[in-house]
Design a protein around this motif. Structure first.
Motif, PDB file in Angstrom:
ATOM      1  N   SER A  95       0.856  -1.191   0.000  1.00 37.08           N
ATOM      2  CA  SER A  95       0.000   0.000   0.000  1.00 37.08           C
ATOM      3  C   SER A  95       0.886   1.233   0.000  1.00 37.08           C
ATOM      4  CB  SER A  95      -0.921   0.009   1.228  1.00 37.08           C
ATOM      5  OG  SER A  95      -1.794   1.127   1.189  1.00 37.08           O
ATOM      6  N   THR A  96       0.695   2.101  -1.000  1.00 32.61           N
ATOM      7  CA  THR A  96       1.539   3.286  -1.131  1.00 32.61           C
ATOM      8  C   THR A  96       0.687   4.537  -1.308  1.00 32.61           C
ATOM      9  OG1 THR A  96       1.751   3.183  -3.552  1.00 32.61           O
ATOM     10  CG2 THR A  96       3.298   1.853  -2.250  1.00 32.61           C
ATOM     11  N   THR A  97       1.357   5.671  -1.241  1.00 34.94           N
ATOM     12  CA  THR A  97       0.648   6.947  -1.326  1.00 34.94           C
ATOM     13  C   THR A  97      -0.078   7.106  -2.645  1.00 34.94           C
ATOM     14  OG1 THR A  97       2.394   7.923   0.051  1.00 34.94           O
ATOM     15  CG2 THR A  97       0.904   9.448  -1.082  1.00 34.94           C
ATOM     16  N   ASN A  98       0.597   6.722  -3.746  1.00 31.79           N
ATOM     17  CA  ASN A  98       0.046   7.001  -5.074  1.00 31.79           C
ATOM     18  C   ASN A  98      -0.142   5.762  -5.951  1.00 31.79           C
ATOM     19  OD1 ASN A  98       0.433  10.047  -4.768  1.00 31.79           O
ATOM     20  ND2 ASN A  98       2.542   9.336  -4.553  1.00 31.79           N
ATOM     21  N   GLY A  99       0.886   4.933  -6.031  1.00 39.34           N
ATOM     22  CA  GLY A  99       0.906   3.867  -7.028  1.00 39.34           C
ATOM     23  C   GLY A  99      -0.156   2.804  -6.871  1.00 39.34           C
ATOM     24  N   THR A 100      -0.333   2.296  -5.657  1.00 41.00           N
ATOM     25  CA  THR A 100      -1.313   1.213  -5.497  1.00 41.00           C
ATOM     26  C   THR A 100      -2.731   1.732  -5.724  1.00 41.00           C
ATOM     27  OG1 THR A 100      -1.320   1.525  -3.083  1.00 41.00           O
ATOM     28  CG2 THR A 100       0.136  -0.176  -3.978  1.00 41.00           C
ATOM     29  N   ARG A 101      -2.970   2.985  -5.395  1.00 38.81           N
ATOM     30  CA  ARG A 101      -4.275   3.581  -5.684  1.00 38.81           C
ATOM     31  C   ARG A 101      -4.519   3.628  -7.191  1.00 38.81           C
ATOM     32  NH1 ARG A 101      -6.468   6.471  -1.342  1.00 38.81           N
ATOM     33  NH2 ARG A 101      -5.096   6.586   0.482  1.00 38.81           N
ATOM     34  N   ALA A 102      -3.484   4.002  -7.947  1.00 38.79           N
ATOM     35  CA  ALA A 102      -3.610   4.072  -9.396  1.00 38.79           C
ATOM     36  C   ALA A 102      -3.860   2.696 -10.006  1.00 38.79           C
ATOM     37  CB  ALA A 102      -2.344   4.695 -10.004  1.00 38.79           C
ATOM     38  N   ILE A 103      -3.231   1.679  -9.442  1.00 34.90           N
ATOM     39  CA  ILE A 103      -3.414   0.314  -9.947  1.00 34.90           C
ATOM     40  C   ILE A 103      -4.842  -0.160  -9.704  1.00 34.90           C
ATOM     41  CG2 ILE A 103      -2.712  -2.092  -9.620  1.00 34.90           C
ATOM     42  CD1 ILE A 103       0.113  -0.893  -8.876  1.00 34.90           C
ATOM     43  N   VAL A 104      -5.357   0.069  -8.503  1.00 30.61           N
ATOM     44  CA  VAL A 104      -6.732  -0.331  -8.188  1.00 30.61           C
ATOM     45  C   VAL A 104      -7.714   0.420  -9.088  1.00 30.61           C
ATOM     46  CG1 VAL A 104      -8.533  -0.274  -6.415  1.00 30.61           C
ATOM     47  CG2 VAL A 104      -6.210  -1.015  -5.821  1.00 30.61           C
ATOM     48  N   ALA A 105      -7.473   1.708  -9.322  1.00 29.54           N
ATOM     49  CA  ALA A 105      -8.351   2.486 -10.185  1.00 29.54           C
ATOM     50  C   ALA A 105      -8.306   1.989 -11.628  1.00 29.54           C
ATOM     51  CB  ALA A 105      -7.966   3.964 -10.124  1.00 29.54           C
ATOM     52  N   ALA A 106      -7.118   1.617 -12.104  1.00 29.74           N
ATOM     53  CA  ALA A 106      -6.978   1.132 -13.473  1.00 29.74           C
ATOM     54  C   ALA A 106      -7.752  -0.162 -13.691  1.00 29.74           C
ATOM     55  CB  ALA A 106      -5.505   0.921 -13.808  1.00 29.74           C
ATOM     56  N   ALA A 107      -7.858  -0.957 -12.653  1.00 29.40           N
ATOM     57  CA  ALA A 107      -8.587  -2.218 -12.762  1.00 29.40           C
ATOM     58  C   ALA A 107     -10.042  -2.001 -13.153  1.00 29.40           C
ATOM     59  CB  ALA A 107      -8.510  -2.982 -11.438  1.00 29.40           C
ATOM     60  N   ALA A 108     -10.569  -0.838 -12.810  1.00 30.91           N
ATOM     61  CA  ALA A 108     -11.970  -0.546 -13.108  1.00 30.91           C
ATOM     62  C   ALA A 108     -12.163   0.133 -14.457  1.00 30.91           C
ATOM     63  CB  ALA A 108     -12.562   0.335 -12.013  1.00 30.91           C
ATOM     64  N   SER A 109     -11.074   0.593 -15.080  1.00 27.50           N
ATOM     65  CA  SER A 109     -11.233   1.392 -16.302  1.00 27.50           C
ATOM     66  C   SER A 109     -10.630   0.773 -17.556  1.00 27.50           C
ATOM     67  CB  SER A 109     -10.619   2.780 -16.085  1.00 27.50           C
ATOM     68  OG  SER A 109      -9.225   2.691 -15.860  1.00 27.50           O
ATOM     69  N   CYS A 110      -9.792  -0.242 -17.407  1.00 33.56           N
ATOM     70  CA  CYS A 110      -9.123  -0.840 -18.572  1.00 33.56           C
ATOM     71  C   CYS A 110      -9.392  -2.342 -18.632  1.00 33.56           C
ATOM     72  CB  CYS A 110      -7.626  -0.588 -18.515  1.00 33.56           C
ATOM     73  SG  CYS A 110      -7.175   1.160 -18.579  1.00 33.56           S
ATOM     74  N   SER A 111      -9.515  -2.860 -19.834  1.00 31.78           N
ATOM     75  CA  SER A 111      -9.790  -4.287 -20.012  1.00 31.78           C
ATOM     76  C   SER A 111      -8.633  -5.148 -19.518  1.00 31.78           C
ATOM     77  CB  SER A 111     -10.063  -4.585 -21.488  1.00 31.78           C
ATOM     78  OG  SER A 111     -11.143  -3.807 -21.966  1.00 31.78           O
ATOM     79  N   GLU A 112      -7.416  -4.673 -19.733  1.00 29.92           N
ATOM     80  CA  GLU A 112      -6.215  -5.370 -19.282  1.00 29.92           C
ATOM     81  C   GLU A 112      -5.276  -4.345 -18.684  1.00 29.92           C
ATOM     82  OE1 GLU A 112      -3.016  -8.705 -20.943  1.00 29.92           O
ATOM     83  OE2 GLU A 112      -4.154  -7.494 -22.376  1.00 29.92           O
ATOM     84  N   VAL A 113      -4.607  -4.707 -17.588  1.00 25.79           N
ATOM     85  CA  VAL A 113      -3.725  -3.771 -16.898  1.00 25.79           C
ATOM     86  C   VAL A 113      -2.367  -4.423 -16.676  1.00 25.79           C
ATOM     87  CG1 VAL A 113      -3.329  -2.430 -14.786  1.00 25.79           C
ATOM     88  CG2 VAL A 113      -5.648  -2.623 -15.731  1.00 25.79           C
ATOM     89  N   VAL A 114      -1.312  -3.707 -17.057  1.00 26.59           N
ATOM     90  CA  VAL A 114       0.050  -4.140 -16.772  1.00 26.59           C
ATOM     91  C   VAL A 114       0.778  -2.981 -16.105  1.00 26.59           C
ATOM     92  CG1 VAL A 114       0.128  -5.804 -18.666  1.00 26.59           C
ATOM     93  CG2 VAL A 114       0.916  -3.454 -19.048  1.00 26.59           C
ATOM     94  N   LEU A 115       1.948  -3.281 -15.538  1.00 27.45           N
ATOM     95  CA  LEU A 115       2.704  -2.264 -14.819  1.00 27.45           C
ATOM     96  C   LEU A 115       4.034  -1.993 -15.511  1.00 27.45           C
ATOM     97  CD1 LEU A 115       2.173  -3.374 -11.094  1.00 27.45           C
ATOM     98  CD2 LEU A 115       0.602  -2.191 -12.647  1.00 27.45           C
ATOM     99  N   GLY A 116       4.357  -0.705 -15.606  1.00 29.07           N
ATOM    100  CA  GLY A 116       5.597  -0.312 -16.242  1.00 29.07           C
ATOM    101  C   GLY A 116       6.482   0.491 -15.316  1.00 29.07           C
ATOM    102  N   ALA A 117       7.775   0.401 -15.546  1.00 28.10           N
ATOM    103  CA  ALA A 117       8.779   1.159 -14.814  1.00 28.10           C
ATOM    104  C   ALA A 117      10.011   1.237 -15.705  1.00 28.10           C
ATOM    105  CB  ALA A 117       9.114   0.470 -13.485  1.00 28.10           C
ATOM    106  N   LEU A 118      10.989   1.988 -15.290  1.00 28.04           N
ATOM    107  CA  LEU A 118      12.240   1.985 -16.048  1.00 28.04           C
ATOM    108  C   LEU A 118      12.898   0.620 -15.976  1.00 28.04           C
ATOM    109  CD1 LEU A 118      13.588   5.496 -15.022  1.00 28.04           C
ATOM    110  CD2 LEU A 118      12.703   4.818 -17.263  1.00 28.04           C
ATOM    111  N   LEU A 119      12.741  -0.067 -14.862  1.00 29.88           N
ATOM    112  CA  LEU A 119      13.363  -1.383 -14.685  1.00 29.88           C
ATOM    113  C   LEU A 119      12.926  -2.385 -15.747  1.00 29.88           C
ATOM    114  CD1 LEU A 119      13.057  -1.809 -10.795  1.00 29.88           C
ATOM    115  CD2 LEU A 119      15.140  -1.334 -12.100  1.00 29.88           C
ATOM    116  N   ASN A 120      11.691  -2.271 -16.234  1.00 29.89           N
ATOM    117  CA  ASN A 120      11.194  -3.218 -17.247  1.00 29.89           C
ATOM    118  C   ASN A 120      10.733  -2.501 -18.506  1.00 29.89           C
ATOM    119  OD1 ASN A 120       8.783  -2.074 -16.283  1.00 29.89           O
ATOM    120  ND2 ASN A 120       7.637  -3.993 -16.441  1.00 29.89           N
ATOM    121  N   LEU A 121      11.368  -1.384 -18.822  1.00 29.40           N
ATOM    122  CA  LEU A 121      10.922  -0.515 -19.914  1.00 29.40           C
ATOM    123  C   LEU A 121      10.783  -1.264 -21.239  1.00 29.40           C
ATOM    124  CD1 LEU A 121      10.292   2.567 -20.231  1.00 29.40           C
ATOM    125  CD2 LEU A 121      12.579   2.772 -21.212  1.00 29.40           C
ATOM    126  N   ASP A 122      11.824  -1.953 -21.671  1.00 31.55           N
ATOM    127  CA  ASP A 122      11.762  -2.681 -22.943  1.00 31.55           C
ATOM    128  C   ASP A 122      10.694  -3.764 -22.916  1.00 31.55           C
ATOM    129  OD1 ASP A 122      13.769  -1.177 -24.046  1.00 31.55           O
ATOM    130  OD2 ASP A 122      15.343  -2.688 -23.826  1.00 31.55           O
TER     131      ASP A 122
END
Length: 227
Positions: A95-122
């Motif tokens: 549970s974080t200030t911003n990110g986990t909230r955004a993930i939970v919100a995305a679950a309701a608005s997109c058919s499929e949800v994945v997570l991106g960062a610089l660590l897995n950019l490619d």
């Protein structure tokens, strides 16, 4: 294929594919945790939800999280990706200030949800490109406001996709081009409490991991993320 960037949660748009980005630090931490061997990450918007899951799952789970970049009292760990290099349980409840909230919100608005960062950019860009569907990059921002580190990462994904960009995606690409070194793109943001220098260095590593975390289901109020 079209690509759009929502710079703040208020701008979030629907799309067949949503890519959530919170470079500092939620999506970076989730990418690292799954690459290190955690079976899943349960993302919670609220602290009470995380604690309830921890009580229900017992020793098979640990809690990690932060508020305003500081570890949550009573949690097993903070939110640094460096804390999850060796699995301490099957499940990480985060549970974080911003990110986990955004993930939970995305679950309701997109058919499929994945997570991106610089660590897995490619890896995340390749995943989206192979899907070939319209996508939106959902930046977690900071307390509902624009955060340049997320926009920088979004611009990196846009550049790799080669899709038809919206104006917002073009803007993200301009930000990414402005900072050839990833660490400079992250440090362009004004951070709160000191002591994040090691995490900034860690999260600025580009494409060191091939994991593409994705939403598998909702577990109550938590979004279950697996590799």
């Amino acid at each position: 294929m079209k690509i759009h960037v929502a710079f703040t949660p208020a701008e979030a748009a629907t799309a067949p594919l949503g890519i959530v980005v919170d470079v500092m630090r939620a999506t970076s931490t989730i990418v690292q945790a799954l690459a290190s061997g955690y079976c899943r990450v349960l993302c919670c918007s609220e602290i009470d939800d995380a604690l309830a899951l921890r009580a229900a799952l017992g020793d098979s789970a640990i809690t990690g999280g932060e508020r305003n970049a500081e570890r949550i009292e009573g949690f097993d760990a903070g939110a640094s990706p460096r804390e999850f290099l060796d699995p301490q349980a099957e499940t990480l409840i985060l549970s974080t200030t911003n990110g986990t909230r955004a993930i939970v919100a995305a679950a309701a608005s997109c058919s499929e949800v994945v997570l991106g960062a610089l660590l897995n950019l490619d890896a995340v860009a390749r995943f989206a490109r192979e899907r070939g569907e319209d996508a939106v990059i959902l930046c977690a921002g900071f307390k509902d406001a624009f955060a340049i580190d997320d926009a920088y990462c979004a611009g990196g994904i846009v550049a790799l996709l080669g899709a038809e960009p919206t104006d917002a995606a073009v803007a993200a690409g301009v930000i990414a081009e402005r900072y050839p070194r990833a660490i400079d793109g992250i440090n362009a943001r004004t951070y709160g409490p000191p002591g994040l220098e090691d995490d900034i260095a860690w999260c600025s590593q580009r494409s060191m991991l091939e994991i593409v975390p994705r939403l598998s289901r909702m577990v109550g109020a938590a979004a279950e993320i697996t590799a």
